[in-house]
Design an enzyme around this catalytic site. Structure first.
Site, PDB file in Angstrom:
ATOM      1  N   ASP A  14     -88.771 -49.343 -84.108  1.00 27.16           N
ATOM      2  CA  ASP A  14     -88.016 -48.407 -84.496  1.00 27.16           C
ATOM      3  C   ASP A  14     -87.270 -47.270 -83.734  1.00 27.16           C
ATOM      4  O   ASP A  14     -87.797 -47.289 -82.479  1.00 27.16           O
ATOM      5  CB  ASP A  14     -88.489 -47.915 -85.816  1.00 27.16           C
ATOM      6  CG  ASP A  14     -89.682 -46.737 -85.480  1.00 27.16           C
ATOM      7  OD1 ASP A  14     -90.039 -46.802 -84.242  1.00 27.16           O
ATOM      8  OD2 ASP A  14     -90.013 -45.901 -86.375  1.00 27.16           O
ATOM      9  N   ASP A  74     -92.444 -45.803 -82.653  1.00 32.53           N
ATOM     10  CA  ASP A  74     -93.802 -45.794 -83.106  1.00 32.53           C
ATOM     11  C   ASP A  74     -94.249 -46.581 -84.386  1.00 32.53           C
ATOM     12  O   ASP A  74     -95.344 -46.692 -84.580  1.00 32.53           O
ATOM     13  CB  ASP A  74     -94.241 -44.253 -83.779  1.00 32.53           C
ATOM     14  CG  ASP A  74     -93.330 -43.847 -84.978  1.00 32.53           C
ATOM     15  OD1 ASP A  74     -92.478 -44.580 -85.296  1.00 32.53           O
ATOM     16  OD2 ASP A  74     -93.632 -42.834 -85.586  1.00 32.53           O
ATOM     17  N   ASP A 103     -87.833 -44.314 -82.529  1.00 35.73           N
ATOM     18  CA  ASP A 103     -88.596 -43.351 -81.666  1.00 35.73           C
ATOM     19  C   ASP A 103     -89.802 -44.193 -81.327  1.00 35.73           C
ATOM     20  O   ASP A 103     -90.826 -43.689 -80.850  1.00 35.73           O
ATOM     21  CB  ASP A 103     -89.005 -42.322 -82.878  1.00 35.73           C
ATOM     22  CG  ASP A 103     -89.946 -42.379 -83.728  1.00 35.73           C
ATOM     23  OD1 ASP A 103     -89.879 -43.488 -84.400  1.00 35.73           O
ATOM     24  OD2 ASP A 103     -90.860 -41.614 -84.106  1.00 35.73           O
ATOM     25  N   SER A 140     -87.359 -41.037 -87.178  1.00 43.40           N
ATOM     26  CA  SER A 140     -87.741 -42.323 -87.183  1.00 43.40           C
ATOM     27  C   SER A 140     -86.812 -43.498 -87.462  1.00 43.40           C
ATOM     28  O   SER A 140     -86.020 -43.522 -86.794  1.00 43.40           O
ATOM     29  CB  SER A 140     -89.002 -42.140 -88.191  1.00 43.40           C
ATOM     30  OG  SER A 140     -89.687 -43.332 -88.204  1.00 43.40           O
TER      31      SER A 140
END
Length: 569
Positions: free
Chosen positions: A303, A307, A305, A146
């Site tokens: 961010d 999400d 990834d 993340s």
């Protein structure tokens, strides 16, 4: 765990390659580093398994990835949900070793006879969540850390409903992982063999097309987008959100999208931002420079990834970064108001948020006659609720969000989706512009309508073995002796989610919390303020959350100072 014995076992293990052993041998005499690498196993927390890259049981490497995947394979093969021929979808982000870890996980599953569908390049995490259901997989894996710093990577597991594995499934999987006491118990095979047996498959581009179609369906007012001349600055922060987010904006008709050129290409070193977190204003530095140059109406950052999304909006001749709570409140109001105006608001509409998110959402839901439900921190709990609604028909999901910049509208995925949230935020900005308002103006109208809700979050980092012990001691102390007052206000209720109880601090009466087990403490005050304490599930931190209904930043600061004083004592 005797860390020196584990260290020696790794050195002696014939399954460990020479390069890894050389890295470990170089640590000889550095007991502090050896202890940090071997004093425990990486565990699944609210965000899965996450850790610093490197050799060791408390590090992320091909061996801990393989071990985790073998445990998952054992769990899958023993599960009633698994039917022969079902597969596992696997995606990864831009981080160091993400493609390699993705392949290693697939080959362990393949060696156990489980088919895999692996994305050939980085993809947003929500696309993986969608793919699990679209491909009728039994499980899914995404390799990501993340928004953590560059030295981290991670591994998140999803189940057949497309959601992250909640309690008790997460504990059952880790129990299977812990049964593997030797790397010789882990099965793997070569990529060539896996492809020859048709166990290793590349996921079809059709998945991307279907995902984008669902994202575009989240629009509340698609008809206002094509004529809008709203200017958008977007940055994927070197991550996985670039292609999908640009595509969603382009295909819905946004014509003036400017991507920060220095941050467009994937790069796990994050050379322009040491901490690639849209919650951090520093991550917006280059985007705000471009926004001022282009006179943008809205700035969005996803961010690594993709999400989570952060939003900055025009205000007072410059830009103001919205908090996750503020963005969530704006999107909730926007969706509900547009659905009501169009006559499409379901009678059983439901809004889901977390116990540490703004209470304003509850007030907004009430105003529109929608149900409001709280869950524990972690989007997997929101995903569980969506599944529950679909199975029971009790409610229609409208939006779910958590204060940490995660949002989901629509039921195509079971995890937060920054692609759709970016699209919806830009659409809301376009809509409010037709009303002569910026998103900042829209937020002020929310305060005028519902009250001056304000929130904050702080973290206290506690590294290593000593830090872990400190966190446990702090939580145990607070659990045994809840504070009676915070910032001069009486604590009326103390919720202990680990012991699943709520204590009335006036009468001593105990009632059930009604939520799953989690190491979280929550305090409600007589003046409507609240505070919450919990260890991070993915980082060596203890996190403190605060909310007030009046008093603004001064009240928040005083509340935080008082709780930190108690913790330090």
């Amino acid at each position: 765990m005797d860390y020196m014995n584990v260290y020696r076992r790794w050195l002696a293990d014939p399954a460990i390659d020479a390069a890894t052993k050389a890295e470990l041998e170089a640590l000889a005499g550095n007991d502090t580093e050896i202890q940090d690498r071997f004093f425990k196993e990486l565990e699944f927390g609210t965000g899965g398994m996450r850790g610093v890259l490197g050799a060791g049981s408390n590090r992320l490497n091909i061996y801990t990835i393989r071990k985790a995947t073998q445990g998952l394979a054992n769990y899958i093969l023993a599960s009633d949900a698994y039917k022969p021929g079902m597969g596992v979808a696997i995606a990864h982000d831009c981080r160091r070793m993400s493609p390699e870890f993705s392949t290693e996980a697939a080959l362990v599953l393949n060696a156990n006879g489980i088919r895999t569908y692996v994305f050939d390049a980085l993809r947003p995490t929500p696309l993986l969540s969608f793919a699990v259901r679209e491909l009728e997989c039994v499980s899914g894996i995404v390799v990501t850390a993340s928004h953590n710093p560059p030295e981290y990577n991670g591994y998140k597991v999803y189940w057949s409903d497309g959601g992250q594995c909640p309690y008790p499934r997460d504990e059952a999987i880790i129990a299977e992982v812990n049964k593997i006491t030797d790397f010789s118990m882990v099965k793997t095979m070569t990529l060539e063999e896996a492809k020859a047996k048709r166990l290793y498959n590349i996921a079809s581009p059709d998945i991307d097309d279907a995902f984008i179609a669902h994202v575009k369906n989240c629009c509340a007012n698609p008809e206002i987008i094509p004529p809008s001349d709203i200017k958008i600055v977007f940055t994927p922060l070197h991550g996985a959100g670039n292609i999908s987010t640009q595509r969603a904006l382009r295909e819905t008709g946004f014509q003036h999208v400017y991507v920060v050129p220095q941050q467009e290409a994937p790069d796990g070193d994050f050379p322009t931002v040491g901490y690639p977190n849209p919650e951090d204003k520093k991550a917006f530095t280059l985007a705000l420079e471009l926004a001022r140059e282009k006179d943008a109406d809205i700035v969005v950052a996803t961010d690594p990834d993709c999400d989570r999304v952060g939003v900055a909006v025009k205000h007072g001749g410059d830009y103001t970064l919205l908090t996750g709570n503020q963005t969530g409140a704006i999107l909730t109001e926007y969706l509900l108001s547009q659905m009501k105006a169009k006559g499409t608001l379901p009678a059983n509409a439901a809004i889901i948020s977390t116990i540490v998110s703004t209470d304003m959402t509850h007030a907004i839901a009430q105003a529109y006659g929608a149900a409001y439900m709280e869950v524990l921190t972690g989007f997997k709990y929101i995903g569980e609720k969506i599944k529950e609604f679909e199975e029971s028909g009790s409610h229609t999901f409208v939006i779910g969000f958590e204060e940490s910049y995660g949002y989901l509208t629509g039921t195509y995925a079971r995890d937060k989706d920054a692609v759709a949230a970016t699209l919806l935020a830009c659409e809301a900005a376009a809509y409010y512009r037709t009303q002569g308002l910026t998103l900042y103006d829209a937020l002020q109208k929310l305060y005028e309508t519902y009250g001056e809700y304000r929130e904050s979050v702080e973290s206290i980092t506690m590294q290593g073995v000593a830090g872990l012990q400190d966190i446990k001691r702090i939580m145990s102390s607070l659990r045994g002796k809840p504070p009676k007052t915070l910032d001069g206000a009486t604590v009326t209720y103390a919720r202990d989610y680990l012991n699943k109880k709520i204590q009335n601090m006036r009468t001593g009466e105990i009632t059930a919390s009604g939520l799953p087990v989690s190491d979280v403490l929550y305090y409600s005050m007589e003046d409507g303020a609240w505070a919450c304490v919990r260890p991070s599930g993915t980082e060596p931190k203890i996190k403190l959350y605060f909310g007030v209904r009046s008093g603004g930043s001064e009240k928040l600061a005083a509340l935080a100072a008082d709780l930190k004083k108690i913790i330090n004592a």
